[in-house]
Design an enzyme around this catalytic site. Structure first.
Site, PDB file in Angstrom:
ATOM      1  N   LYS A  22       0.834  -1.206   0.000  1.00  0.00           N
ATOM      2  CA  LYS A  22       0.000   0.000   0.000  1.00  0.00           C
ATOM      3  C   LYS A  22       0.871   1.260   0.000  1.00  0.00           C
ATOM      4  CE  LYS A  22      -1.699   1.803   4.035  1.00  0.00           C
ATOM      5  NZ  LYS A  22      -1.475   3.253   4.152  1.00  0.00           N
ATOM      6  N   ASN A  23       1.891   1.275   0.835  1.00  0.00           N
ATOM      7  CA  ASN A  23       2.672   2.510   0.982  1.00  0.00           C
ATOM      8  C   ASN A  23       3.576   2.788  -0.213  1.00  0.00           C
ATOM      9  OD1 ASN A  23       1.399   2.903   3.367  1.00  0.00           O
ATOM     10  ND2 ASN A  23       3.173   2.512   4.682  1.00  0.00           N
ATOM     11  N   CYS A 116      -4.958  12.516  12.402  1.00  0.00           N
ATOM     12  CA  CYS A 116      -5.361  11.135  12.161  1.00  0.00           C
ATOM     13  C   CYS A 116      -5.295  10.371  13.449  1.00  0.00           C
ATOM     14  CB  CYS A 116      -4.499  10.508  11.087  1.00  0.00           C
ATOM     15  SG  CYS A 116      -3.021   9.730  11.701  1.00  0.00           S
ATOM     16  N   ARG A 121      -0.538  14.847  12.521  1.00  0.00           N
ATOM     17  CA  ARG A 121       0.348  14.470  11.416  1.00  0.00           C
ATOM     18  C   ARG A 121       0.650  15.718  10.614  1.00  0.00           C
ATOM     19  NH1 ARG A 121      -1.081   8.496   9.294  1.00  0.00           N
ATOM     20  NH2 ARG A 121       0.824   8.045   8.172  1.00  0.00           N
ATOM     21  N   ASP A 304       4.890   0.593  11.898  1.00  0.00           N
ATOM     22  CA  ASP A 304       3.672  -0.083  11.432  1.00  0.00           C
ATOM     23  C   ASP A 304       3.627  -1.549  11.862  1.00  0.00           C
ATOM     24  OD1 ASP A 304       2.904   2.249  10.225  1.00  0.00           O
ATOM     25  OD2 ASP A 304       3.264   1.585   8.176  1.00  0.00           O
ATOM     26  N   ARG A 396      -8.291  -0.435   4.616  1.00  0.00           N
ATOM     27  CA  ARG A 396      -7.402   0.581   4.025  1.00  0.00           C
ATOM     28  C   ARG A 396      -6.080  -0.036   3.572  1.00  0.00           C
ATOM     29  NH1 ARG A 396      -5.597   4.372   7.895  1.00  0.00           N
ATOM     30  NH2 ARG A 396      -4.387   4.969   6.092  1.00  0.00           N
TER      31      ARG A 396
HETATM   32  C1  UD1 Z   1       4.532   6.814   6.225  1.00  0.00           C
HETATM   33  C2  UD1 Z   1       3.674   5.590   6.065  1.00  0.00           C
HETATM   34  C3  UD1 Z   1       3.208   5.080   7.426  1.00  0.00           C
HETATM   35  C4  UD1 Z   1       4.414   4.849   8.319  1.00  0.00           C
HETATM   36  C5  UD1 Z   1       5.291   6.087   8.384  1.00  0.00           C
HETATM   37  C6  UD1 Z   1       6.567   5.874   9.165  1.00  0.00           C
HETATM   38  C7  UD1 Z   1       2.636   5.925   3.915  1.00  0.00           C
HETATM   39  C8  UD1 Z   1       1.375   6.143   3.146  1.00  0.00           C
HETATM   40  N1  UD1 Z   1       2.527   5.936   5.259  1.00  0.00           N
HETATM   41  O1  UD1 Z   1       3.723   7.821   6.822  1.00  0.00           O
HETATM   42  O2  UD1 Z   1       2.483   3.869   7.225  1.00  0.00           O
HETATM   43  O3  UD1 Z   1       3.945   4.538   9.617  1.00  0.00           O
HETATM   44  O4  UD1 Z   1       5.656   6.501   7.058  1.00  0.00           O
HETATM   45  O5  UD1 Z   1       7.288   4.808   8.630  1.00  0.00           O
HETATM   46  O6  UD1 Z   1       3.686   5.683   3.341  1.00  0.00           O
HETATM   47  N2  UD1 Z   1       6.286  14.609  10.652  1.00  0.00           N
HETATM   48  C9  UD1 Z   1       6.317  15.945  10.958  1.00  0.00           C
HETATM   49  N3  UD1 Z   1       6.204  16.856   9.942  1.00  0.00           N
HETATM   50  C10 UD1 Z   1       6.066  16.471   8.641  1.00  0.00           C
HETATM   51  C11 UD1 Z   1       6.050  15.092   8.326  1.00  0.00           C
HETATM   52  C12 UD1 Z   1       6.152  14.165   9.360  1.00  0.00           C
HETATM   53  O7  UD1 Z   1       6.428  16.329  12.116  1.00  0.00           O
HETATM   54  O8  UD1 Z   1       5.967  17.354   7.755  1.00  0.00           O
HETATM   55  C13 UD1 Z   1       6.371  13.612  11.735  1.00  0.00           C
HETATM   56  C14 UD1 Z   1       5.064  12.809  11.845  1.00  0.00           C
HETATM   57  O9  UD1 Z   1       4.121  13.492  12.622  1.00  0.00           O
HETATM   58  C15 UD1 Z   1       5.524  11.526  12.482  1.00  0.00           C
HETATM   59  C16 UD1 Z   1       6.926  11.347  11.904  1.00  0.00           C
HETATM   60  O10 UD1 Z   1       7.320  12.626  11.409  1.00  0.00           O
HETATM   61  O11 UD1 Z   1       5.618  11.676  13.877  1.00  0.00           O
HETATM   62  C17 UD1 Z   1       7.002  10.307  10.799  1.00  0.00           C
HETATM   63  O12 UD1 Z   1       6.204  10.700   9.738  1.00  0.00           O
HETATM   64  P1  UD1 Z   1       6.484  10.289   8.216  1.00  0.00           P
HETATM   65  O13 UD1 Z   1       7.764   9.543   8.084  1.00  0.00           O
HETATM   66  O14 UD1 Z   1       6.291  11.528   7.402  1.00  0.00           O
HETATM   67  O15 UD1 Z   1       5.298   9.280   7.959  1.00  0.00           O
HETATM   68  P2  UD1 Z   1       4.211   9.338   6.829  1.00  0.00           P
HETATM   69  O16 UD1 Z   1       4.850   9.646   5.511  1.00  0.00           O
HETATM   70  O17 UD1 Z   1       3.052  10.146   7.275  1.00  0.00           O
END
Ligand code: UD1
Length: 416
Positions: A22-23, A116, A121, A304, A396
């Site tokens: 999915k990711n 979420c 997020r 995850d 999902r």
């Molecule tokens: C992706 C995955 C999710 C996985 C996560 C971490 C997808 C669709 N989802 O989520 O399943 O759990 O990576 O491996 O690929 N953060 C900030 N600011 C930002 C972006 C992120 O503070 O602009 C923080 C987030 O709140 C979180 C952490 O960074 O605490 C990790 O987030 P991130 O690596 O961005 O995860 P996702 O891309 O949302």
């Protein structure tokens, strides 16, 4: 109301083919927007998040259709550059379309993807990366308007965010000159996105390391791509068999993406055999506790997979500590697990799990995607019957968790 019914405690035996990730698929679909023509995603999992991504692409003017198990995206015509809040909120990873729309159209208007179930997020890192590329971004009333001529630059991510890395990669394909992303996320899904972009004709390298370099502006052509296997679905079924006992083989998967999970299951007492594209796990169902499990960005232990490993250890001998370093709210399933007889104490980002003799089936609800998978793993080892509701969360990310677990011998039914 749709629900899953599970009669627990039988060992699992058999073979299952693992769905594609999915990711990976979600950013690949966003990337398909970059090319004024068609792209085919082979063996695309039929997930509700994929359906939501399709709604976004059709809203933008693309034609999207299934051909058997493949999803074909024709992005010859992209007639608009906005995503309305109703589509943004359907699907939390919708923000990955921002970089792709900006690259394709030179502008993008969308709302915040919102909070979420895993906690806040934010997308500050995404926006900062796009601003470094030259995008002007205005925010009013929760709506983001981005425009600007993108130019190659050096982006330093303060944290290796997966989504921010993907957005920066996608936007940089349209920037004039060369862009370097430092402290980039190193997840296998980032490498898969790079593979797809290379097939489209983009000059990009470095994914899988902390530095990714993209040269923008190349003419693109159509491509067919088979996404990588879903490492979290793989982890879920391995954890289920580890907890229930038995012997399963997962086909079409990649053990190299799962080292921290297979290492943990081995330490817990399972016997694993990893081949080129399959993993076989054998377990007595009597697991040992583990040294602290701490989640980190890849190649660390994946956040995850934390809920499903926790569920596998609920009846293990001894205590295991979990430390969740990525998301603030990743223990929502714990209250439901406790209702099934689990002994877990929470304090901030730490969960202390003490193994219990028995778990008991009951009525529980999925709290989020991976939390729902964890409750399924718990129910498979619980005495009696478990009815799991709110399974839209599970849909999902798992194409058909009950079909797959039934193929492994579980007594599980899905009722719509
Ligand atoms: C992706 C995955 C999710 C996985 C996560 C971490 C997808 C669709 N989802 O989520 O399943 O759990 O990576 O491996 O690929 N953060 C900030 N600011 C930002 C972006 C992120 O503070 O602009 C923080 C987030 O709140 C979180 C952490 O960074 O605490 C990790 O987030 P991130 O690596 O961005 O995860 P996702 O891309 O949302």
């Amino acid at each position: 109301m749709s629900h899953i019914t599970i009669h627990g405690t039988a060992p699992l035996r058999g073979e299952v083919t693992v769905q594609r990730a999915k990711n990976s698929v979600l950013p690949l679909l966003a990337a398909a927007l970059l090319h004024r023509g068609s792209c085919r995603i082979e063996n695309c999992p039929r997930l509700s998040d994929v359906g939501a991504a399709r709604d976004i692409m059709e809203h933008l003017g693309c034609r999207v259709h299934w051909e058997g198990r493949d999803l074909v995206v024709d992005a010859t015509q992209v007639t608009r550059a906005d995503i309305p809040p109703s589509l943004m909120s359907q699907f939390r990873s919708s923000v990955v379309f921002l970089g792709a729309i900006l690259a394709r159209c030179g502008e993008a208007t969308l709302s915040y993807p919102g909070g979420c179930e895993l906690g806040p997020r934010p997308i500050d890192l995404h926006l900062a990366a796009l601003r470094t590329l030259g995008a002007e971004i205005e925010e009013t009333g929760g709506i983001l308007r981005c425009r600007g001529k993108l130019r190659g630059c050096e982006i330093l991510l303060p944290f290796p965010s997966v989504g921010a890395t993907e957005n920066a990669m996608l936007a940089a394909t349209a920037a004039k000159g060369s862009t370097t992303i430092s402290n980039a996320a190193r997840e296998p899904e980032i490498v898969d996105l790079q593979d797809f972009l290379q097939k489209l004709g983009i000059s990009i390298h470095g994914a899988g390391t902390s530095t990714i370099t993209i040269r923008g502006g190349a003419p693109l052509h159509e491509t067919t791509h088979r996404p990588i296997p879903d490492r979290i679905v793989t982890a879920t079924y391995l954890c289920a068999a580890a907890a229930c006992g038995g012997e399963i083989t997962l086909r079409d998967t990649d053990y190299r993406h799962l080292a921290p999970v297979t290492t943990a299951l081995h330490q817990a007492g399972c016997c694993l055999r990893c081949r080129e594209d399959s993993i076989t796990l054998r377990s007595t169902g009597q697991l040992r506790s583990l040294p602290p499990v701490r989640t980190y960005p890849y190649p660390g232990f994946p956040t995850d997979a934390q809920p499903v490993l926790m569920a596998a250890l609920l009846r293990a001998r001894g205590a295991t500590m979990f430390v969740e370093n990525i998301f603030e709210n990743r223990y929502r399933q714990v209250a439901e697990l406790t209702r099934m007889g689990a002994d877990i104490r929470l304090e901030g980002k730490v969960a202390l799990l003490s193994g219990v003799e028995r778990l008991y089936g009951g009525e529980v609800h999925a709290t989020d995607l991976r939390g729902g998978a964890a409750l399924t793993v718990a129910a498979l080892q619980a005495e009696g019957t478990t009815t799991l509701s709110d399974i839209h969360h599970i849909l999902r990310g798992y194409e058909d968790i009950s079909r797959d677990l039934r193929a492994l011998g579980a007594d599980i039914t899905f009722t719509t």
